[in-house]
Structures are given as structure tokens and as C-alpha cells.
Design a protein around this motif. Sequence first.
Motif, PDB file in Angstrom:
ATOM      1  N   LYS A 162       0.839  -1.203   0.000  1.00 26.70           N
ATOM      2  CA  LYS A 162       0.000   0.000   0.000  1.00 26.70           C
ATOM      3  C   LYS A 162       0.875   1.255   0.000  1.00 26.70           C
ATOM      4  N   GLU A 163       1.928   1.231   0.809  1.00 29.40           N
ATOM      5  CA  GLU A 163       2.836   2.377   0.860  1.00 29.40           C
ATOM      6  C   GLU A 163       3.497   2.628  -0.490  1.00 29.40           C
ATOM      7  N   ALA A 164       3.672   1.551  -1.266  1.00 27.28           N
ATOM      8  CA  ALA A 164       4.295   1.668  -2.587  1.00 27.28           C
ATOM      9  C   ALA A 164       3.257   1.915  -3.688  1.00 27.28           C
ATOM     10  N   ASN A 165       2.005   2.192  -3.286  1.00 31.19           N
ATOM     11  CA  ASN A 165       0.911   2.424  -4.241  1.00 31.19           C
ATOM     12  C   ASN A 165       0.700   1.245  -5.187  1.00 31.19           C
ATOM     13  N   GLN A 166       0.758   0.031  -4.615  1.00 35.04           N
ATOM     14  CA  GLN A 166       0.510  -1.185  -5.381  1.00 35.04           C
ATOM     15  C   GLN A 166      -0.677  -1.935  -4.783  1.00 35.04           C
ATOM     16  N   ASN A 167      -1.396  -2.631  -5.640  1.00 34.85           N
ATOM     17  CA  ASN A 167      -2.474  -3.495  -5.170  1.00 34.85           C
ATOM     18  C   ASN A 167      -1.899  -4.826  -4.729  1.00 34.85           C
ATOM     19  N   SER A 168      -2.504  -5.420  -3.725  1.00 36.32           N
ATOM     20  CA  SER A 168      -2.089  -6.736  -3.233  1.00 36.32           C
ATOM     21  C   SER A 168      -3.131  -7.769  -3.661  1.00 36.32           C
ATOM     22  N   ILE A 169      -2.714  -8.756  -4.450  1.00 36.10           N
ATOM     23  CA  ILE A 169      -3.620  -9.815  -4.872  1.00 36.10           C
ATOM     24  C   ILE A 169      -3.204 -11.102  -4.184  1.00 36.10           C
ATOM     25  N   LEU A 170      -4.108 -11.640  -3.380  1.00 40.32           N
ATOM     26  CA  LEU A 170      -3.815 -12.820  -2.579  1.00 40.32           C
ATOM     27  C   LEU A 170      -4.701 -13.970  -3.042  1.00 40.32           C
ATOM     28  N   PHE A 171      -4.065 -15.052  -3.487  1.00 47.70           N
ATOM     29  CA  PHE A 171      -4.797 -16.185  -4.033  1.00 47.70           C
ATOM     30  C   PHE A 171      -5.046 -17.236  -2.962  1.00 47.70           C
ATOM     31  N   GLY A 172      -6.294 -17.728  -2.935  1.00 48.36           N
ATOM     32  CA  GLY A 172      -6.666 -18.813  -2.014  1.00 48.36           C
ATOM     33  C   GLY A 172      -7.940 -19.468  -2.500  1.00 48.36           C
ATOM     34  N   TYR A 173      -8.078 -20.751  -2.238  1.00 49.95           N
ATOM     35  CA  TYR A 173      -9.242 -21.506  -2.694  1.00 49.95           C
ATOM     36  C   TYR A 173     -10.525 -20.849  -2.179  1.00 49.95           C
ATOM     37  N   SER A 174     -11.563 -20.810  -3.024  1.00 48.54           N
ATOM     38  CA  SER A 174     -12.751 -19.990  -2.739  1.00 48.54           C
ATOM     39  C   SER A 174     -13.579 -20.480  -1.557  1.00 48.54           C
ATOM     40  N   LEU A 175     -13.477 -21.759  -1.193  1.00 47.93           N
ATOM     41  CA  LEU A 175     -14.156 -22.274  -0.007  1.00 47.93           C
ATOM     42  C   LEU A 175     -13.126 -22.737   1.002  1.00 47.93           C
ATOM     43  N   GLY A 176     -13.096 -22.097   2.133  1.00 49.69           N
ATOM     44  CA  GLY A 176     -12.181 -22.503   3.202  1.00 49.69           C
ATOM     45  C   GLY A 176     -11.022 -21.553   3.343  1.00 49.69           C
ATOM     46  N   LYS A 177     -10.080 -21.609   2.424  1.00 50.45           N
ATOM     47  CA  LYS A 177      -8.887 -20.767   2.530  1.00 50.45           C
ATOM     48  C   LYS A 177      -9.257 -19.287   2.448  1.00 50.45           C
ATOM     49  N   ALA A 178     -10.150 -18.941   1.528  1.00 49.18           N
ATOM     50  CA  ALA A 178     -10.523 -17.527   1.360  1.00 49.18           C
ATOM     51  C   ALA A 178     -11.158 -16.968   2.624  1.00 49.18           C
ATOM     52  N   GLN A 179     -12.034 -17.737   3.264  1.00 47.63           N
ATOM     53  CA  GLN A 179     -12.699 -17.250   4.480  1.00 47.63           C
ATOM     54  C   GLN A 179     -11.713 -17.167   5.649  1.00 47.63           C
ATOM     55  N   ARG A 180     -10.763 -18.091   5.696  1.00 44.41           N
ATOM     56  CA  ARG A 180      -9.737 -18.035   6.734  1.00 44.41           C
ATOM     57  C   ARG A 180      -8.879 -16.782   6.565  1.00 44.41           C
ATOM     58  N   LEU A 181      -8.514 -16.481   5.338  1.00 50.17           N
ATOM     59  CA  LEU A 181      -7.753 -15.257   5.074  1.00 50.17           C
ATOM     60  C   LEU A 181      -8.561 -14.024   5.449  1.00 50.17           C
ATOM     61  N   ILE A 243      -7.644 -10.110 -14.226  1.00 48.10           N
ATOM     62  CA  ILE A 243      -6.642  -9.533 -13.328  1.00 48.10           C
ATOM     63  C   ILE A 243      -5.989  -8.276 -13.907  1.00 48.10           C
ATOM     64  N   ARG A 244      -6.213  -8.015 -15.184  1.00 43.55           N
ATOM     65  CA  ARG A 244      -5.499  -6.911 -15.828  1.00 43.55           C
ATOM     66  C   ARG A 244      -5.844  -5.544 -15.244  1.00 43.55           C
ATOM     67  N   LYS A 245      -7.090  -5.381 -14.781  1.00 39.77           N
ATOM     68  CA  LYS A 245      -7.483  -4.079 -14.237  1.00 39.77           C
ATOM     69  C   LYS A 245      -6.852  -3.799 -12.876  1.00 39.77           C
ATOM     70  N   MET A 246      -6.134  -4.798 -12.321  1.00 40.30           N
ATOM     71  CA  MET A 246      -5.513  -4.629 -11.005  1.00 40.30           C
ATOM     72  C   MET A 246      -4.163  -3.916 -11.080  1.00 40.30           C
ATOM     73  N   VAL A 247      -3.609  -3.744 -12.278  1.00 40.19           N
ATOM     74  CA  VAL A 247      -2.289  -3.121 -12.425  1.00 40.19           C
ATOM     75  C   VAL A 247      -2.297  -1.723 -11.799  1.00 40.19           C
ATOM     76  N   PRO A 248      -1.260  -1.379 -11.009  1.00 39.90           N
ATOM     77  CA  PRO A 248      -0.062  -2.155 -10.650  1.00 39.90           C
ATOM     78  C   PRO A 248      -0.330  -3.068  -9.455  1.00 39.90           C
ATOM     79  N   TYR A 249       0.118  -4.305  -9.539  1.00 41.63           N
ATOM     80  CA  TYR A 249      -0.168  -5.238  -8.450  1.00 41.63           C
ATOM     81  C   TYR A 249       1.026  -6.116  -8.103  1.00 41.63           C
ATOM     82  N   VAL A 250       0.947  -6.662  -6.889  1.00 40.21           N
ATOM     83  CA  VAL A 250       1.891  -7.662  -6.406  1.00 40.21           C
ATOM     84  C   VAL A 250       1.057  -8.880  -6.020  1.00 40.21           C
ATOM     85  N   THR A 251       1.519 -10.073  -6.376  1.00 38.87           N
ATOM     86  CA  THR A 251       0.739 -11.282  -6.130  1.00 38.87           C
ATOM     87  C   THR A 251       1.347 -12.142  -5.033  1.00 38.87           C
TER      88      THR A 251
END
Length: 341
Positions: A162-181, A243-251
Motif C-alpha cells: 500500500k505504501e508503494a501504491n501497489q495493489n495486493s492480490i492474494l490467491f486462495g481456494y474460494s471455499l475454506g482458505k478464502a474465508q480463513r484469510l 486480473i489486468r485491471k488490477m495493475v499495478p499489483y503484487v501477487t
Amino acid sequence: MKTPLLVFNDNGIYCEVANVYLDPWKPVDCAIISHGHADHSRYGHKKYITHHINVPIIKHRLGDIQVSGVNYNESFVINNVKFSLHPAGHIIGSSQIRVEYRGEVWVFSGDYKLEEDGVAVPFEPVKCHAFITECTFGLPAFRWTPQAEVFNDINTWWATNKEANQNSILFGYSLGKAQRLLKHLDPNIGKIYTHGAIENMTEVIRPMMDFPETTRITRETTKKELLGNIVLAPPSAHGSTWIRKMVPYVTASASGWMAFRGARRRRAVDRGFVMSDHCDWQELLTAVEATGAEKVICTHGYTDVFSKYLRTLGLDARTENTQFEGELNELDTKREKELEA
């Protein structure tokens, strides 16, 4: 020779006395379902029985099905066989399935973990004569870092981006991992956006769990809105046009497989956080010991290594083939797209 209480056949794990299957992978008349992941809860059974929290989850995934829900530790009898569900700690609504007949007790673990994650009801060991266990991460090399440390790293990563003006994209399975995150992300850092697949599943679960506010990404979402915030997305979204509209991003990816050297490179992500909804090596051993079982059947994962080690401990351990995938589906984005569809 006496027929085992539970046997493995082409349809799944079968209790012949009750004419019931546990997490079958082919259509059957009656299925007891451990949890909502697609490799354990499949379409086509005439009747489903599962934990009541899992009912809306599998109905969301499977559509109009005949399903009944039960509570943890609530016994129900089918053809003189007593069944009950017990917390597995894997994801919300996940269960171990206890089967008792004429004093003999078997327990099918489904998928499970021992660490409390703040979302799933924590794992409770169930005494039994025979224990059917997953071995997704059944190698001594797998040893998880405590969850609190992992989430501190995730939130620090997000704040730095955030300080670097970048989006953070965090990948996780849609049931279980996503809710835990979602449960442990710090909303004070910024806004939490979600991919539609994750938002749809979270909407099903939200009435049963206190989550931070999320915002679904739509065609109207602008790059300016997203800047510096975090996006939760399924692994299948990586490399897509979405995902293209997320630029600039870090994954980054949150998975037990991030413990493997080279896994982050193969997933083409910038950062890997080692976090699994399955047991590590020591947790598997702890769980097996807690059951008191003399017979252990290893079903998916590193079954040969784990069962061989159990035999050195004096246990009657063997392996069985199933169609369960454990966390392997997190490595297969093509497979996940099929499951989401």
C-alpha cells in the motif's frame, strides 16, 4: 473372514451393513458428506447427510439436492449402524464421520487440521479401532509456522504494498482458505475486495460467521478504487483477463505447497505464504495417536511414506486409493475452474 465395517470400492467408502457411503465419488443412494469441497461432496446422490452448517454450502455448489443436516456429536442410526459427526477443523462445517456397529468403531477423518483457525470448529480426536486418515502433507519436511505469525506477515506485506501504491492480490481456494484469510486480514490497512467466486461463497457463509466487510469486484470497479487495497481471488484468476485491471499489483499465494522450494516460481507469484487447511507431519502423528486406533488406513497424499512410518510404530497401517485430492487442487488451476463452474 469377517468383512470390514468400511470397505473401499469403485463408488467410494462403503458401509455395507447400513448401505451408506462416506464422501462417495460416484452417484449412490445415500451419502454422508464430511465437508463442502468438490472432491468430497459430488453431485448425483439421491440423499445427502452432512453437518447442518455445511447444508447451505453444498446446496450453493450442487443446487437442488435432498439433504439433511445434523449437529456435532448427534447420533443417528441406519440399519442398526450408529453414525455421528465430529469436528474436523478443516474448513467451516467440516466433519469426521464416526461409524459404530456391534462395539466396533471406525472413524473417517475426511480432511482435517489441528491448528485452530478462528473459522472452523476445532478438531476433536475420536477414539476408535480403525482410523481412515488423509496424508496430504505426510512428509517430515512439512511443519507449519503458527497461524498468528503467518497473518502478521500477510498484513505487513499488504501494508508495504500500500505504501508503494501497489495493489495486493492474494490467491486462495474460494471455499475454506478464502474465508480463513478474510477472517484475519486487518481492515484498518485498507479495503478488502473479492473475486466473484469468493464473494458468492462468502455470502453463503457470512450469516454463520463474523467477517470484515468486503467489496465484490465488478466491471464498474475502477483502478483508482483498487489502488493500495487487497484483492482475494481464487488461483484460477491468475493470468486471466480479469486480473489486468488490477495493475499495478503484487501477487501472493497462501498454500501449504508454498513450503516446497520452487512452488512459488511454478505458480508465478511474487510471494508465498505457507498456510494449509491440512495437517503437517507432526499433527498427523498427533491425531493418529489421539484416536488410539490400532488400524490406520491412509487415503490421499503421501500415503506410502506415512503408512510405512506408522508401521514402524507398531500400527497396522496400509493405503487405499480414492479420488480425494487434498490441497492438490490448489496447484491445478484448470481443475479449479471446472469446480467453480
